[in-house]
Every structure is written in structure tokens, then in C-alpha cells.
Design an enzyme around this catalytic site. Structure first.
Site, short mmCIF file in Angstrom:
data_model
loop_
_atom_site.label_atom_id
_atom_site.label_comp_id
_atom_site.label_asym_id
_atom_site.label_seq_id
_atom_site.Cartn_x
_atom_site.Cartn_y
_atom_site.Cartn_z
N TYR A 182 0.84 -1.21 0.00
CA TYR A 182 0.00 0.00 0.00
C TYR A 182 0.87 1.26 0.00
CZ TYR A 182 -3.70 3.18 1.59
OH TYR A 182 -4.60 4.21 1.71
N SER A 225 2.38 1.77 -3.35
CA SER A 225 1.40 2.22 -4.35
C SER A 225 1.09 3.71 -4.17
CB SER A 225 0.11 1.39 -4.26
OG SER A 225 -0.66 1.73 -3.10
P1 NAP Z 1 -13.43 2.59 1.10
O1 NAP Z 1 -14.52 3.08 1.98
O2 NAP Z 1 -13.07 1.16 1.11
O3 NAP Z 1 -13.76 3.07 -0.40
C1 NAP Z 1 -13.00 2.64 -1.49
C2 NAP Z 1 -13.95 2.44 -2.65
O4 NAP Z 1 -13.17 2.08 -3.81
C3 NAP Z 1 -14.94 1.29 -2.42
O5 NAP Z 1 -16.25 1.68 -2.77
C4 NAP Z 1 -14.43 0.20 -3.36
O6 NAP Z 1 -15.45 -0.63 -3.88
C5 NAP Z 1 -13.86 1.05 -4.48
N1 NAP Z 1 -12.94 0.27 -5.29
C6 NAP Z 1 -12.03 -0.64 -4.88
N2 NAP Z 1 -11.39 -1.17 -5.93
C7 NAP Z 1 -11.90 -0.59 -7.04
C8 NAP Z 1 -11.66 -0.72 -8.43
N3 NAP Z 1 -10.73 -1.59 -8.89
N4 NAP Z 1 -12.37 0.02 -9.29
C9 NAP Z 1 -13.32 0.88 -8.85
N5 NAP Z 1 -13.60 1.06 -7.54
C10 NAP Z 1 -12.90 0.33 -6.64
O7 NAP Z 1 -12.07 3.35 1.44
P2 NAP Z 1 -11.77 4.89 1.79
O8 NAP Z 1 -11.21 4.91 3.14
O9 NAP Z 1 -12.90 5.77 1.42
O10 NAP Z 1 -10.56 5.13 0.79
C11 NAP Z 1 -10.67 5.99 -0.34
C12 NAP Z 1 -9.25 6.34 -0.79
O11 NAP Z 1 -8.58 7.04 0.25
C13 NAP Z 1 -8.40 5.13 -1.12
O12 NAP Z 1 -7.60 5.40 -2.22
C14 NAP Z 1 -7.55 4.96 0.12
O13 NAP Z 1 -6.35 4.30 -0.15
C15 NAP Z 1 -7.34 6.41 0.50
N6 NAP Z 1 -6.97 6.61 1.90
C16 NAP Z 1 -7.82 6.24 2.90
C17 NAP Z 1 -7.42 6.46 4.22
C18 NAP Z 1 -8.29 6.10 5.38
O14 NAP Z 1 -7.82 6.22 6.54
N7 NAP Z 1 -9.54 5.68 5.19
C19 NAP Z 1 -6.17 7.04 4.49
C20 NAP Z 1 -5.35 7.38 3.45
C21 NAP Z 1 -5.76 7.18 2.16
P3 NAP Z 1 -15.77 -2.02 -3.11
O15 NAP Z 1 -16.22 -1.64 -1.74
O16 NAP Z 1 -16.83 -2.63 -3.95
O17 NAP Z 1 -14.48 -2.79 -3.11
#
Ligand code: NAP
Length: 255
Positions: free
Chosen positions: A163, A166
């Protein structure tokens, strides 16, 4: 307080829009007047987000699309679908689709490494390239591409070699895209969230979350809306002289 209407008349695409940060971004951009194409792997999640979006005074409609951002044929089809639905390319793109498959380096599998790189880094590349190509072909003079990285891409994190790698790649890709696309009026920036309360962090054990929360100077995990606020700023002309930047949204945490 009502959000300003800085994005009136603009079209935005938000990947990962069915959950967490992506959903909050879609909601915020819509509240600021944008029409939003909500993209997710999960059809019903994308549609649920669309149901929550307010339509603006111009009567803009929003729409849900299903696509795997890591598959080039999906991304090509997605851009065609968006352009035929809205008759123009999106001038705002927020790439929030992302996955984790955490494991210590000594136990990390090649498959888990490849999958996380494929969705987080290659997916960001494909969406950035597709949006940029469509905007350049349309003769645009204005665009804002916002990629969601992570603070972990800067400082590393135990259990997240795939991660972190990436997300470091997302930041470098975005800085390079900023240099190449500036001549077309397209700005590219990365947002680096810290620990944000979403379904992604629900997978993290509570004792680890408690430990991290104790390290955050502002004293709490972030909300998806904390990240969405910054994305709306980067999407708007208020950030017109900002490109190639990485903005940390971490509550001050420095791991
Ligand atoms: P999340 O709630 O899991 O949302 C991620 C979304 O991306 C989900 O709806 C997922 O769909 C979708 N997804 C996954 N693989 C995909 C693909 N190949 N094509 C299209 N959609 C896809 O996570 P989040 O916390 O909101 O994260 C959003 C972004 O912020 C991510 O890039 C994450 O790395 C980044 N981020 C998050 C945090 C944190 O603390 N939450 C911190 C730093 C960065 P499914 O549910 O159907 O898999």
C-alpha cells in the site's frame, strides 16, 4: 453552513464513489454545484451515493457508473459512457478508488503486492490518462485532477509495504502529470489523508486505531468530509495557482 457554489456547471468524475471518502467527495462537489459521475466496482453502492446527491439550481443530474479502474478496457468504456451521458468530458476528476491487503513484509504474497499496485497505482494512471486525453481532445483550458494518495506513501507504515509503495507512486505520478499537463490548463494534485474513519479503516484492529488516535495532535480520526473539503478546494478556481502539490489531511500526525 451552506457550501459555496464554486463548481456550478462543471462535470466531475469520482472513482470509489460508492463508499467512504469517495462518497463524501461526490456529496461535497454536488453541493458546490457540480454534476457528478459516481464510479465504483459496486453498482448498488454507486447508485446509493447518487441518491444522496442534491441537484443544483441548474437542475444537474448525477449518474452512477460501474467500472474497475485497474482495467484499461473498463476505463475506456467508462469515459465513453460519461461523454455520451453528459455530452462533455469531466473537467474535475477525483480518484478515490483504492484497496488495502495488509501483511508484514516477511509474509506478503506476490499476489497481494500486485493487486494493491494494480488498483491503487495503475488505476490512478488509467483514470488520470483517460480524463486528460478527453480534456485535451475537447480543447479545454481548465481541468483539475485530484488523486487520493496517503500519508503512508510518504512515511511508510508497518504491514503496508504494498500500500505504501502504491501511494508513493500515486504522488510521483501526479507530480509528473502536473508538469506535463500544465500547458493545457490542467492542474494535478494529490491529497494525503491520514487516518480517516471509513469502511477501509474498519478493517484495522481497534487497539491499533486507538494507538494511532493517540498520536494525532488534533485528537481524533479524520472524517471523510475533512478530505472532501480539501478536494472541493482543489477542484475550484480558489486553488488556481496550485499544481503538483501534495496536501496532507492528517490532523497533524507525523508518524
Ligand atoms: P473505502 O470506503 O473502502 O472506499 C474505497 C472504494 O473504492 C470502495 O467503494 C471500493 O469498492 C472502491 N474500489 C475498490 N477497488 C476498485 C476498483 N478496482 N475500481 C473501482 N472502484 C474500486 O475506502 P476509503 O477509506 O474511502 O478510501 C478511499 C481512498 O482514500 C483510497 O484510495 C484509500 O487508499 C485512501 N486513503 C484512505 C485512508 C483512510 O484512513 N480511510 C487514508 C489514506 C488514504 P468495493 O467496496 O466494492 O471494493
Amino acid at each position: 453552513m451552506a457550501a459555496p457554489l464554486r463548481l456550478l456547471g462543471r462535470l466531475a468524475v469520482v472513482t470509489g464513489g460508492g463508499s467512504g471518502i469517495g462518497r463524501a467527495v461526490a456529496q461535497r462537489l454536488a453541493r458546490e454545484g457540480a454534476a457528478v459521475a459516481v464510479v465504483d466496482l459496486n453498482d448498488s453502492a454507486a447508485n446509493e451515493t447518487v441518491q444522496t446527491l442534491s441537484s443544483d439550481q441548474l437542475g444537474h443530474e448525477h449518474a452512477a457508473f460501474v467500472a474497475d479502474v485497474s482495467a484499461s478496457e473498463n476505463v475506456e468504456r467508462l469515459m465513453n459512457q460519461i461523454q455520451s451521458r453528459f455530452s462533455r468530458p469531466p473537467c474535475i476528476s477525483v480518484n478515490s478508488a483504492g484497496v488495502t491487503m495488509d501483511e508484514f513484509l516477511l509474509r506478503q504474497t506476490e499476489e497481494a503486492f500486485d493487486l494493491v499496485l494494480k488498483v491503487n497505482l495503475k488505476g490512478t494512471f488509467l483514470i488520470t490518462q483517460a480524463v486528460a486525453r478527453a480534456l485535451v481532445a475537447s480543447g479545454t483550458t481548465r481541468g483539475s485532477i485530484i488523486n487520493i494518495g496517503s500519508i503512508v506513501g510518504k512515511v511508510g507504515n508497518v504491514g503496508q509495504t504494498n500500500y505504501a509503495a502504491s501511494k508513493a507512486g500515486v504522488e510521483a505520478l501526479t507530480k509528473t502529470a502536473a508538469k506535463e499537463l500544465a500547458r493545457y490548463g490542467i492542474r494535478c494534485n494529490t491529497v494525503l489523508p491520514g487516518f480517516i474513519d471509513t469502511p477501509m479503516t474498519e478493517k484495522v484492529p481497534q487497539k491499533v486505531l486507538d494507538k494511532f488516535a493517540g498520536m494525532i495532535p488534533l485528537g481524533r480520526l479524520g472524517n471523510p468530509s475533512d478530505v472532501a473539503d480539501v478536494c472541493a478546494f482543489l477542484a475550484s478556481d480558489d486553488s488556481g495557482y496550485i499544481t503538483g502539490a501534495s496536501i496532507e489531511v492528517t490532523g497533524g500526525v507525523f508518524l
